[in-house]
Every structure is written in structure tokens, then in C-alpha cells.
Design a protein around this motif. Structure first.
Motif, PDB file in Angstrom:
ATOM      1  N   UNK A  47      -7.441 -30.975 -60.775  1.00 24.28           N
ATOM      2  CA  UNK A  47      -7.836 -29.598 -60.556  1.00 24.28           C
ATOM      3  C   UNK A  47      -6.586 -28.752 -60.431  1.00 24.28           C
ATOM      4  N   UNK A  48      -6.492 -27.713 -61.246  1.00 31.88           N
ATOM      5  CA  UNK A  48      -5.357 -26.811 -61.178  1.00 31.88           C
ATOM      6  C   UNK A  48      -5.590 -25.802 -60.064  1.00 31.88           C
ATOM      7  N   UNK A  49      -5.083 -26.133 -58.926  1.00 30.55           N
ATOM      8  CA  UNK A  49      -5.237 -25.250 -57.773  1.00 30.55           C
ATOM      9  C   UNK A  49      -4.018 -25.439 -56.882  1.00 30.55           C
ATOM     10  N   UNK A  50      -3.106 -24.483 -56.915  1.00 28.19           N
ATOM     11  CA  UNK A  50      -1.893 -24.651 -56.136  1.00 28.19           C
ATOM     12  C   UNK A  50      -2.153 -24.671 -54.628  1.00 28.19           C
ATOM     13  N   UNK A  51      -3.275 -24.118 -54.210  1.00 26.32           N
ATOM     14  CA  UNK A  51      -3.580 -24.045 -52.793  1.00 26.32           C
ATOM     15  C   UNK A  51      -4.894 -24.762 -52.523  1.00 26.32           C
ATOM     16  N   UNK A  52      -4.797 -25.982 -52.005  1.00 25.70           N
ATOM     17  CA  UNK A  52      -5.986 -26.806 -51.758  1.00 25.70           C
ATOM     18  C   UNK A  52      -6.964 -26.113 -50.816  1.00 25.70           C
ATOM     19  N   UNK A  53      -6.465 -25.480 -49.774  1.00 23.44           N
ATOM     20  CA  UNK A  53      -7.362 -24.838 -48.812  1.00 23.44           C
ATOM     21  C   UNK A  53      -8.095 -23.659 -49.438  1.00 23.44           C
ATOM     22  N   UNK A  54      -7.455 -22.936 -50.354  1.00 22.50           N
ATOM     23  CA  UNK A  54      -8.137 -21.840 -51.048  1.00 22.50           C
ATOM     24  C   UNK A  54      -9.250 -22.391 -51.936  1.00 22.50           C
TER      25      UNK A  54
END
Length: 100
Positions: A13-20
């Protein structure tokens, strides 16, 4: 990705911010108030954003995913627990290289 392709330890998953990403899925789950299957909501979101999961992988995950989620925990914690279980399951799949 088919069984003949290399699997990674993450769901890609391309998501630099896991919490977001977790918060985004939690918001989506809240919006789907009629949806009582949180695993399905999370799996759909992860599959939509994944770079490595294809339909057979998602179907396999749906059948094998078994997450013990504390129903009294905040929604974000439950979502993160399910994402962690998806990543652990994908990481446990055998690594196979694609022939050149």
C-alpha cells in the motif's frame, strides 16, 4: 498478484503515513454504518490501495483471514489490528520469483 509472482512482506500500500491510512479506513467504516463486517471494509480498502494484491489474493485473504479484534477497542485500533493481520498473512505466503 498470482502465485507465480514474488510476494512482499507488506501489502504494497502506497501510504507514507500508516496512521493516516488507518484513520481514512476508520472514517470509511463509520460512513458505512450498515456494514457490520469490519474485516471486509478494511480488506476492500487495502486491496484498492495495494500495489501487489490482485483479485485471487484478496479472495484468498477473505477466506483465511482470522483476526481476533477487541470489539471494545477504538475503531482505529481495530482497523490497525486487521491491517497488521493482512500484512502478516501476506508475509507468510511463499516467496516465488517470476521466471524471466
Amino acid at each position: 498478484m498470482s502465485r507465480n509472482q514474488s510476494r512482499q512482506s507488506s501489502v504494497g500500500v502506497s501510504c507514507p503515513n500508516h496512521s493516516a491510512f488507518v484513520e481514512s479506513i476508520a472514517r470509511s467504516a463509520r460512513d458505512q454504518s450498515g456494514e457490520h463486517d469490519l474485516e471486509a471494509v478494511v480488506l476492500r480498502a487495502v486491496a484498492r490501495h495495494s500495489e501487489i494484491l490482485d483479485l485471487p489474493d484478496v479472495l484468498e485473504l477473505r477466506t483465511v483471514l482470522d483476526v481476533d479484534v477487541d470489539e471494545t477497542a477504538p475503531l482505529e485500533v481495530r482497523v490497525a489490528t486487521i491491517i497488521d493481520a493482512i500484512e502478516a498473512t501476506v508475509a507468510s505466503w511463499p516467496q516465488q520469483e517470476v521466471p524471466a
